[in-house]
Design an enzyme around this catalytic site. Structure first.
Site, mmCIF file in Angstrom:
data_model
loop_
_atom_site.group_PDB
_atom_site.id
_atom_site.type_symbol
_atom_site.label_atom_id
_atom_site.label_comp_id
_atom_site.label_asym_id
_atom_site.label_seq_id
_atom_site.Cartn_x
_atom_site.Cartn_y
_atom_site.Cartn_z
ATOM 1 N N LYS A 13 1.803 11.782 -0.551
ATOM 2 C CA LYS A 13 2.501 11.880 0.733
ATOM 3 C C LYS A 13 2.378 10.551 1.446
ATOM 4 O O LYS A 13 1.265 10.061 1.678
ATOM 5 C CB LYS A 13 1.871 12.989 1.580
ATOM 6 C CG LYS A 13 2.675 13.322 2.826
ATOM 7 C CD LYS A 13 4.033 13.911 2.494
ATOM 8 C CE LYS A 13 4.129 15.382 2.798
ATOM 9 N NZ LYS A 13 5.326 15.996 2.194
ATOM 10 N N THR A 58 2.235 17.448 -2.103
ATOM 11 C CA THR A 58 2.102 16.393 -1.090
ATOM 12 C C THR A 58 1.937 17.024 0.289
ATOM 13 O O THR A 58 1.288 16.443 1.151
ATOM 14 C CB THR A 58 3.310 15.430 -1.130
ATOM 15 O OG1 THR A 58 4.479 16.099 -0.697
ATOM 16 C CG2 THR A 58 3.507 14.862 -2.518
ATOM 17 N N HIS A 245 10.097 -20.970 9.719
ATOM 18 C CA HIS A 245 10.578 -22.318 10.029
ATOM 19 C C HIS A 245 11.000 -22.444 11.492
ATOM 20 O O HIS A 245 11.763 -21.624 11.998
ATOM 21 C CB HIS A 245 11.765 -22.665 9.129
ATOM 22 C CG HIS A 245 11.470 -22.550 7.663
ATOM 23 N ND1 HIS A 245 10.417 -23.193 7.065
ATOM 24 C CD2 HIS A 245 12.083 -21.844 6.667
ATOM 25 C CE1 HIS A 245 10.410 -22.913 5.762
ATOM 26 N NE2 HIS A 245 11.404 -22.084 5.500
#
Lengths: 290, 290, 290, 290
Positions: A13, A58, A245
């Site tokens: 899960k 799950t 950058h």
């Protein structure tokens, strides 16, 4: 054609959102975490025939997160992850291996005299990944991500390869900015994870600031070395650091110079520097980084 | 069918990313903002025939942001937005109206003795929207967004309408959490915007914490009233506040109670409360909120 | 200081995720939508004192969405939004006004002979916003967003204002790309919304492709005009169209030309063109666009 | 403490956005890709001392992408990635290994008779990862992500482990939905990658639809097996498939039944199933999956 077989697999899960409140009279404490669990083991039948006899749903994994939060509380995320990982492996013989990953979001009190009011801090997210298997092997990796830092000077970049596609001019003074994602492996279980986290974070920030940088790789290595030199409990650290950058804007068409004052902060593309530092005698990493 | 005509319109450059560094010897200062400009005026020809004679390119708008950052610096975002908005209207007769929106991201020094190293703070984003037109009307709206706050007690919800689709049980103790997006209109131009921002932010946080809440609407109104009662320069404030639901997990199947300790923090759906508070004698808002 | 008063306000449940399946024997049909409702009315007490007597909980609004999906089905999103908006206003006297917004995500069958298997289409999202008030006024706005389109030629940009900050070179052949967000107002309730949507979408695409463009504004207007010229049920249309810049890469340092072949697709900043087209005799828009 | 050493590392330019237009007279063709390159090799000096003598700047890597797009065109992304990876390794002795990852976004013509107008298709993204090293080893992994699919019936889930935290009721008819992320390894270089992609995609969709599913693991395995049984050029395939839960809404409080008609599509948490299928005699994967 030859037979096909089942390869590596795991299931669980992901991203169970848990907020845990502890009330000490008027004064409340808050933990805000996201927990993901992944289990593996005797899973051939479920893949080949859909026989779920070895599958812990799950949904049950999610329930366990909530029940354990009640029963044991949530203090350091590494300890809570260890508790869950051990439980899944030890309570279910078909589960041979558990991986538990937790993210923690920081909150601070709105003010000292308002004991149950909080504002989310923003900034970096604290992370951990814990593995535990039925052979008793356990690995603990702590980390952070989205720690955005910038040096407005003290960074150079020159002396690099010049090939036929190189147009970048060398510079002796540039902005260096990155969003640090770092994960560090504990040499043994049982660190004081809260204190350790604070100190590693401090090392990272200070080494970033203190390094006069000739390349982001050099800064990365210096940050890792600072952690290993300072924190005995850490045996290896790995980074993914985008070079965010900041391009100097050409103001000459407007009759203006730009003495490292005005920058365009670009989104994409970006440099991406990945690397690690480890002790020569670091124990085997096993599955720690997976 | 009858003739079709051009409706309301505007155009501009969105999300110009600007980082401005000021060097005071060793000590550097950092401003990190995103600027969006929108212009309108004599724009019938460009829509109907593609005649660009009245169009200041969005690329030039972007250039202006960078050039002005150099020439005038960037201190309070409201002041920088005013400068830009006035410039566009006053320098180009076909432009009758300019709207400039700025977001600012906060940074802090990594430590006091590292004068050019910074970490991004996270947390809320500071915002402003400034309008200026050729008739000299100017409006300034300051704001913030993504200020995530939570009271772990002191919030109730009951006494609401019960219709045939109502299943929500009343509660006298719940978690109240929201991500505040607030925008406040200045009664006149010329506030000390930096100080004003800090104070409004403080009012919002304190009123959120201090209000024993029977509904998120009540909290919203109390936050707005606190600002207006405290800050004379603000004549109106508007909010959009999601109710970030924290659902108490039912632990009874596991033989556990849950005395406001363990919550599931849900993503969607969410309540959304929008509303404003203003002075009875607030000046006309004109286009301030657009 | 003078008294403060409550300003405009509304509240509701945002982003209720609803998937509706209709089974015709083996053949299934799928609707995947997100519904947001916003109510306003007698809301002074809840703001000033937290008295919720006029508040229909946002949880009940969510429940209504699901119950109505069962009872009435979900065919055209405009019709479903009308049903909900009317219900809220007509069933609760303190609610004077309802706004219902729906997004729809398209799916297609994986193949004709697999009657209950679907793949999400991606591409644009269909939208609508419906308002209804207790005076019986109703407005219906249909729309779409994230319709990303590109002309690889047939677009020019020149003849614009040249001010001191203009550096953009004119061009007679550029890529024109945008992500269309369009919303169109129906002159009267009761269009055949499904057919109308398909035809408006077709008009938008074809007008985008067919317009030799001297500016994105011209293309926008042509798209709106095409819709109004073709679809009698639509009385006004509004757009927000980012200019998704595709910059020609300078390959000359590598001894290569670039005859409109190689582009850098930039993220930020971007131009943003907003505008509308309407019939001269369009009925009053009331609150349609809010 | 013992000495620290440099661990695994690589660096490159991430997410270079490239759009390539090919003009065949009036008829244009469009490729829209994002390219990320990562290089490794003799990088000890740059990390330890900031000596950049072995560093090909990430800016040059980006330039190479654009120059190669002009010189060689962009047809199948695997072929373009191979070209780049080989170039980096073969042209720069300090570079021992290159990894190139490309994503491709699909566009379609707005209509057959509009030869240079396109709409982005949405739906899944095509991907590849290519590795090449100075020993001549090359691996090619193709893939896709964000392929969202749903079966509205033909899915069951029962017979799983029942532990003390299990509350999930078994079901014999549920919605099964996932967003497929799949990556498949070619047994040898030189597939006809375009044709291969289309066929693998078809296998995935058809196997998803055709599998009466007792668990998402079973569906995953069936999808992988279908690919390997059908496509001789593929020797291994790996998946990450979230279980996008569709929860049946309880309408009984409103006196309504819900016979698999009305669902709440949840965001988080979600099940996450990861697994692979490979040929028994698949060649060694080397660094293919990294």
């Amino acid at each position: 054609m030859p037979d096909v077989i089942l390869g590596p697999n795991r299931y669980g899960k992901a991203e169970t959102r848990l907020v845990r409140v502890v009330r000490e009279g008027e004064v409340h404490h808050l933990k805000d975490v996201t927990v993901s669990s992944s289990l593996s083991g005797d899973m051939e039948a479920v893949h080949l025939t859909g026989d779920n006899a070895t599958v812990l749903p799950t949904d049950s994994q999610k329930n366990t997160v909530y029940a354990f939060a009640k029963q044991y509380g949530v203090d350091q995320i590494e300890d809570f992850a260890l508790l869950l990982a051990r439980h899944f492996v030890e309570s279910q013989p078909p589960i041979h291996h558990a991986r538990v990953e937790i993210e923690e979001y920081a909150w601070e009190r709105i003010s000292g005299d308002r004991p149950h009011s909080f504002a989310r801090k923003g900034g970096e997210v604290r992370t951990c990944v814990v593995h535990h298997d039925r052979d008793g092997r356990t690995t603990v990796v702590s980390g952070l991500k989205d720690l955005v830092v910038l040096n407005s000077t003290g960074s150079e970049f020159h002396g690099y390869i010049q090939d036929e596609y190189t147009t970048l001019p060398p510079t002796t003074d540039r902005v260096l900015a990155t969003a640090v994602a770092a994960r560090w492996r504990h040499g043994a279980e049982g660190s004081a994870y809260g204190k350790s986290y604070e100190e590693v974070r401090r090392c990272l920030l200070e080494a970033f600031a203190d390094t006069h940088s000739l390349s982001l790789q050099q800064t990365l290595y210096a940050m890792g070395k600072r952690v290993l030199d300072t924190r005995g409990e850490v045996c290896e650290i790995r980074f993914a650091m985008p070079n965010k950058h900041h391009f100097l804007v050409d103001l000459s068409p407007f009759g203006l110079d730009n003495d490292n004052e005005v920058y365009f902060a670009a989104d994409r593309p970006y440099g991406l520097i990945e690397g690690g530092v480890l002790r020569e005698d670091a124990p085997d990493a096993a599955f720690a980084w997976e």
